[in-house]
Design an enzyme around this catalytic site. Structure first.
Site, PDB file in Angstrom:
ATOM      1  N   HIS A 302       0.842  -1.199   0.000  1.00 51.22           N
ATOM      2  CA  HIS A 302       0.000   0.000   0.000  1.00 51.22           C
ATOM      3  C   HIS A 302       0.876   1.248   0.000  1.00 51.22           C
ATOM      4  O   HIS A 302       1.925   1.275   0.652  1.00 51.22           O
ATOM      5  CB  HIS A 302      -0.894  -0.022   1.236  1.00 51.22           C
ATOM      6  N   ASN A 323      -4.365   8.830   3.751  1.00 50.95           N
ATOM      7  CA  ASN A 323      -4.731   7.646   2.990  1.00 50.95           C
ATOM      8  C   ASN A 323      -5.645   8.048   1.828  1.00 50.95           C
ATOM      9  O   ASN A 323      -5.965   9.227   1.658  1.00 50.95           O
ATOM     10  CB  ASN A 323      -5.432   6.636   3.903  1.00 50.95           C
TER      11      ASN A 323
END
Length: 373
Positions: A302, A323
């Site tokens: 990620h 994020n």
């Protein structure tokens, strides 16, 4: 098979009873404010699922699908309660319900996370390590959001384009620092046009930087809007470049001091391993203990963006990390990740692949930004 039939029958009876109560329930359910320990019985957990469905706008097509979702929701709720019961201080991280709460981690990983080592490229022109690990005049805390250097939290949907959002966020930041103009840049252009990455199947932030350098810039989100798919590169839109960068630097790997000194100057693209508790993170300082204690060195799945750091009172230091899962996840779309963990790799390998774009003060954007950007 009989157990599933019994479960479906039970769910139907509970559903019917909830329908009778529906008009007495409020229109909005602040799930994050609920005491989840009060929902213990099968019926109460199913009621919580209905409240969660309303808040997240989740719609099941069949009773079988709902029964399967209920079982996963119940299992995730159990994990959340058990972890939160072990918190020992205010800054210990906590878990909570979010839009992923009826997904197993395995299902979630296939959609939202991708192993990205195959996309890492090094040795291209202009790639130099940032070797200074000393910045004695750095402030004790810093938040690039407060100076207007960070755009709003975006939601990439089910496209595995975290790398593009990490790269665009870093370019947005350096553009604002140099030009005093904060554009919202096109992640879709990176997804569709960066041939060195895999679009919605994963990629790497430095490949995104290199594409922008080679292309002579990147368009705004308004000119090349996000579609969350692997559509063919639109050459016409890709030529509507707004922001430019001159190069990029790697942060010295496994050096938290170097990552810290880099973050003093601008937002930094990083990669990490996001595990099951990262998926359900809701607040506090995440230490990754249950997600990453046995993780391979520098394995990642990620990409995110460091936008600041700080100490929690006299307690634990942390990174402020942006994020790309929307504002309903975490702390309005952010996570506080433990800093100065004592591990060279950092929490869940966050110290492995830091990088940031560079932009000379004489290098300007190609267009004048208007108030609608």
């Amino acid at each position: 098979m009989s157990s599933l039939v019994n479960k479906l029958g039970f769910l139907f009876l509970v559903w019917y009873s909830l329908v009778c109560l529906a008009f007495s329930l409020p229109d909005e359910y602040p799930i994050s404010n609920l005491d989840l320990d009060k929902f213990t019985s099968e019926k109460e957990v199913f009621q919580l699922l209905q409240m969660w469905k309303t808040e997240t706008k989740r719609d099941y097509q069949t009773l079988k699908e709902e029964a399967q979702g209920f079982e996963i929701f119940k299992a995730n709720l159990k994990i959340i309660r058990e972890k939160n019961a072990k918190r020992k201080s205010l800054y210990d991280y906590r878990l909570g319900l979010n839009k992923f709460s009826d997904m197993s981690y395995e299902e979630f990983s296939k959609i939202y996370l991708h192993g990205m080592k195959q996309y890492i490229t090094e040795g291209k022109k202009g790639h130099v390590e940032f070797n200074s690990g000393s910045c004695p005049n750095a402030p004790s805390s810093l938040d690039w959001r407060q100076s207007g250097t960070v755009t709003y939290v975006k939601d990439r949907g089910s496209c595995g384009s975290c790398w593009a959002f990490s790269a665009s966020g870093a370019i947005e930041g350096i553009t604002q620092i140099v030009t005093q103009c904060l554009p919202s840049l096109s992640e879709q252009q990176l997804v569709s046009c960066d041939g060195c990455s895999g679009g919605c199947s994963g990629g790497f932030h430095t490949n995104g930087f290199q594409y922008v350098i080679d292309n002579g810039g990147i368009a705004t989100e308004r000119d090349y809007p996000y579609a969350a798919n692997d559509s063919t590169c639109n050459i016409t839109l890709a030529k509507k470049t707004f922001a430019t960068i001159d190069g990029y630097y790697w942060v010295t790997s496994l050096s938290e001091d170097s990552l810290f000194c880099a973050a003093v100057n601008q937002p930094i693209s990083v990669a990490l391993y996001a595990g099951p508790e990262f998926m359900t993170y809701q607040g506090g300082i995440y230490d990754g203990a249950n997600d990453c204690s046995s993780m391979d060195p520098c394995y990642i799945n990620h990409c995110v963006l460091i936008v600041g750091y700080g100490p929690w009172g006299t307690g634990q230091d942390y990174w402020i990390v942006k994020n790309s899962w929307g504002t309903s996840w975490g702390l309005d779309g952010y996570i506080l990740s433990k800093r100065n963990s004592g591990n060279d790799y950092g929490v869940c390998n966050i110290n492995c692949y830091g990088a940031y774009p560079t932009k000379n003060s004489t290098s300007t954007t190609h267009l004048q930004l208007d108030s609608s950007m």
